[in-house]
Design an enzyme around this catalytic site. Structure first.
Site, short mmCIF file in Angstrom:
data_model
loop_
_atom_site.label_atom_id
_atom_site.label_comp_id
_atom_site.label_asym_id
_atom_site.label_seq_id
_atom_site.Cartn_x
_atom_site.Cartn_y
_atom_site.Cartn_z
N GLY A 70 53.08 68.01 17.14
CA GLY A 70 52.92 69.46 17.17
C GLY A 70 52.82 69.95 18.60
CB SER A 71 54.07 72.11 20.68
OG SER A 71 54.83 72.97 19.86
N GLY A 72 51.31 73.56 21.08
CA GLY A 72 50.53 74.78 21.12
C GLY A 72 50.70 75.47 22.46
N GLY A 73 49.83 76.44 22.71
CA GLY A 73 49.95 77.22 23.92
C GLY A 73 49.82 76.42 25.19
CG PHE A 74 46.69 75.75 27.12
CD1 PHE A 74 47.13 76.34 28.29
CD2 PHE A 74 45.68 76.36 26.40
CE1 PHE A 74 46.58 77.52 28.74
CE2 PHE A 74 45.12 77.55 26.84
CZ PHE A 74 45.57 78.14 28.02
N GLY A 75 50.21 72.84 25.39
CA GLY A 75 50.83 71.53 25.47
C GLY A 75 51.37 71.02 24.15
CB VAL A 77 49.74 66.48 20.06
CG1 VAL A 77 49.07 65.18 19.63
CG2 VAL A 77 48.72 67.42 20.70
CE LYS A 90 46.38 69.59 24.11
NZ LYS A 90 45.21 70.31 23.56
CG ASP A 198 39.91 77.19 19.65
OD1 ASP A 198 39.78 78.18 18.89
OD2 ASP A 198 41.02 76.71 19.95
#
Length: 342
Positions: A70-75, A77, A90, A198
């Site tokens: 997966g991926s998100g705002g900061f990187g 995985v 990550k 968070d």
């Protein structure tokens, strides 16, 4: 992330949680046989490096990337193996719009680098070494325990070929079991003066042994760092789970995590989404009008016992932080409630 294997049993001693802050240049990720990806080789450690820095490194030749999780705002995985052991890797992106935020996220992930707890994701190693030309600030290797998050279990969106039945997986007893896992993790974090900031179902992983582990510490803070700040400091996170004092820009305390847990417990028991509407309006209503998700459903009102669950959630999301229970009291209340259910 949770792991079905005890990494301590399989990894060399020098691979305990670490941070490698040395600059470097290593090859780009290159495809190899069987569709796997290898990070290539790195220059040998400089001679004369102090022994105390022996574990400040990643053995890149032993890193084998398999696929993106997966991926998100900061990187992003990735699932990988490290010395043949399943791990998650990550890579924190260099955010061109806010480089400082990316840097904070990377170092915040390492707030738990030397911590050990059954309900906390374990960091195996970390490094600022990145492949050439990659848009990455650094790499963090964590224990791995599967692809399933609490969010996926709640809302039935897993990658499993056989979708989970939310009603089977999240009976009230199961909710309480998971809740105690999370609260045990919070109690440990707070005892180490670390705030997660968070906490939400998407950041809670469920292992093959059905154990919840708190993950994604990119917004975490150390209490002593917060107390040293003389001016308000923006804290990242998810607005639906942020306490009113955080939305107002006030200094965070452990009670902010308790608020987030209250929203998470509500999600587990109702399997609904907390709010609808534009984020700025929701944030304003949470602060100004004490907006909270509804507690009128049958799951909270069917019996006096169920009313206890309602009270636990309400206590967690009290407007004033001082009125919320600490993790230790919350743990006691959840255990008592589980005992009352038989």
């Amino acid at each position: 992330m949770p792991s079905p294997l005890s990494l301590c049993r399989y990894l060399p001693r020098e691979l305990s949680p670490s941070v490698d802050s040395r600059s470097c240049s290593i090859p780009l990720v290159a495809p190899r046989k069987a569709g796997k990806l290898f990070l290539g080789t790195t220059p040998p450690r400089a001679p004369g490096l102090p022994r105390r820095l022996a574990w400040f490194s990643i053995d890149w030749e032993q890193v084998c990337l398999m696929h993106r999780l997966g991926s998100g705002g900061f990187g992003s995985v990735y699932k990988a193996t490290y010395h043949g052991v399943p791990v998650a890797i990550k890579q924190v992106n260099k955010c061109t719009k806010d480089l400082r935020a990316s840097q904070r996220s990377f170092w915040a992930e390492l707030n738990i680098a030397r911590l050990r707890h059954d309900n906390i994701v374990r960091v195996v190693a970390a490094s600022t070494r990145t492949p050439e030309d990659s848009n990455s600030l650094g790499t963090i290797i964590m224990e791995f325990g599967g692809n399933v998050t609490l969010h996926q279990v709640i809302y039935g969106a897993t990658r499993s070929p056989e979708p989970l039945s939310c009603r089977e997986q999240l009976s009230l007893g199961k909710c309480l079991k998971y809740s105690l896992d999370v609260v045990n993790g919070l109690l440990f974090l707070h005892s180490q003066s670390i705030l997660h900031l968070d906490l939400k179902p998407a950041n809670i992983l469920i292992s093959e042994q059905d154990v919840c582990k708190i993950s994604d510490f990119g917004c975490s803070q150390k209490l002593q760092d917060l107390r040293c700040r003389q001016s308000p400091h923006h804290i990242g996170g998810t607005y639906t789970h942020q306490a009113p004092e955080i939305l107002k820009g006030e200094i965070a305390t452990p009670k902010a995590d308790i608020y987030s847990f209250g929203i998470t417990l509500w999600q587990m028991t109702t399997r609904e989404v907390p709010y609808s509407g534009e984020p700025q309006y929701v944030q304003y209503a949470v602060v100004a009008y004490n907006l909270r998700p509804s507690l009128t459903g049958a799951v909270f009102t069917a019996s006096l016992t169920r009313k206890t669950l309602q009270n636990i959630i309400q206590n967690c999301w009290e407007a004033r932080a001082l009125q919320r229970p600490g993790a230790e009291l919350l743990q006691r209340d959840l255990k008592a409630f589980r005992g009352a259910l038989g």
